[in-house]
Design an enzyme around this catalytic site. Sequence first.
Site, PDB file in Angstrom:
ATOM      1  N   GLY A  14      -2.551 -10.111  -8.083  1.00  0.00           N
ATOM      2  CA  GLY A  14      -1.981 -11.439  -7.840  1.00  0.00           C
ATOM      3  C   GLY A  14      -0.976 -11.922  -8.849  1.00  0.00           C
ATOM      4  O   GLY A  14      -0.586 -13.087  -8.821  1.00  0.00           O
ATOM      5  N   SER A  16       2.190 -10.841  -9.302  1.00  0.00           N
ATOM      6  CA  SER A  16       3.605 -10.742  -8.932  1.00  0.00           C
ATOM      7  C   SER A  16       3.739 -10.477  -7.433  1.00  0.00           C
ATOM      8  O   SER A  16       2.748 -10.189  -6.749  1.00  0.00           O
ATOM      9  CB  SER A  16       4.307  -9.609  -9.709  1.00  0.00           C
ATOM     10  OG  SER A  16       3.743  -8.350  -9.376  1.00  0.00           O
ATOM     11  N   GLY A  17       4.971 -10.579  -6.942  1.00  0.00           N
ATOM     12  CA  GLY A  17       5.286 -10.204  -5.565  1.00  0.00           C
ATOM     13  C   GLY A  17       4.475 -10.928  -4.514  1.00  0.00           C
ATOM     14  O   GLY A  17       4.240 -12.137  -4.585  1.00  0.00           O
ATOM     15  N   GLY A  19       1.291 -10.711  -3.775  1.00  0.00           N
ATOM     16  CA  GLY A  19       0.028 -11.249  -4.262  1.00  0.00           C
ATOM     17  C   GLY A  19       0.205 -12.608  -4.908  1.00  0.00           C
ATOM     18  O   GLY A  19      -0.581 -13.538  -4.655  1.00  0.00           O
ATOM     19  N   TYR A 149       2.238   7.748   0.407  1.00  0.00           N
ATOM     20  CA  TYR A 149       2.191   6.295   0.620  1.00  0.00           C
ATOM     21  C   TYR A 149       1.865   5.984   2.076  1.00  0.00           C
ATOM     22  O   TYR A 149       1.001   5.148   2.378  1.00  0.00           O
ATOM     23  CB  TYR A 149       3.528   5.680   0.214  1.00  0.00           C
ATOM     24  CG  TYR A 149       3.610   4.186   0.366  1.00  0.00           C
ATOM     25  CD1 TYR A 149       2.635   3.357  -0.193  1.00  0.00           C
ATOM     26  CD2 TYR A 149       4.664   3.589   1.045  1.00  0.00           C
ATOM     27  CE1 TYR A 149       2.717   1.972  -0.074  1.00  0.00           C
ATOM     28  CE2 TYR A 149       4.752   2.212   1.173  1.00  0.00           C
ATOM     29  CZ  TYR A 149       3.776   1.408   0.617  1.00  0.00           C
ATOM     30  OH  TYR A 149       3.866   0.034   0.742  1.00  0.00           O
TER      31      TYR A 149
END
Length: 247
Positions: A14, A16-17, A19, A149
Amino acid sequence: MKKLANKTALVTGGNSGIGYAAAEELVAQGAKVIITGRRKEAIEKAATELGASYFVADQANLSDTNSLVKAVKEQFGSLDILFINAGITGQQMLIADATEENFDQVMDINFKGAYFTLSKFIPLLADGASVVILSSIVASTYKPQSSMYQASKAALNSIAKTAAAELAPRKIRVNIVSPGPTRTEVMAKNGADAQAVSAIYDHLETLIPLRKIGTANDVAKMVTYLSDDAASFITGAEIVIDGGMTL
């Protein structure tokens, strides 16, 4: 009254980005929010900005997850919202050139880590809780050099749907949010320079029918919606947020 007042939410990754944006939106809707991350300075700074609680925890480390569950239980009792967001893209490489190190890093965080985060927190989920899992449109695309990924997200989607079936008797909903191209810091963190990142986004815009790149806020609003009672009849769903890219 705010829609998520009296709700307790946990957001992994949570600081950055997506989150960070999701935590910010959950706080704005009245939830008591807990964020996690691997780097103490970054997670502490984000928590201060957001008005959230925080724990330093690496989603890839099962010992960290066990400690996190124990701490959340002691301090908060139960969770109403769980957003499993933490993840990495890993290094791009052809299957023929694959390394065990890259495979383990991607799978340990994106799949194993997310799986056991869900598993260990199930006893702490209140009846009627909402679980949202961050996936990606890559789970159903098959682009060269992205096999690890893509596979990690496809596996996660499968688990999320099984969890939706298993937890339905407790009215716990489990849903998947799959963004397309989204403006976050992830490419810069992987070493791309600003000019290269800008060129990538410019190219991606030409592939998206809505001719825009998604934002972390776009995803955050969907996470919040799925966490609200307005989505009480939605479970086992994958919500694609890609501007029509996969049409």
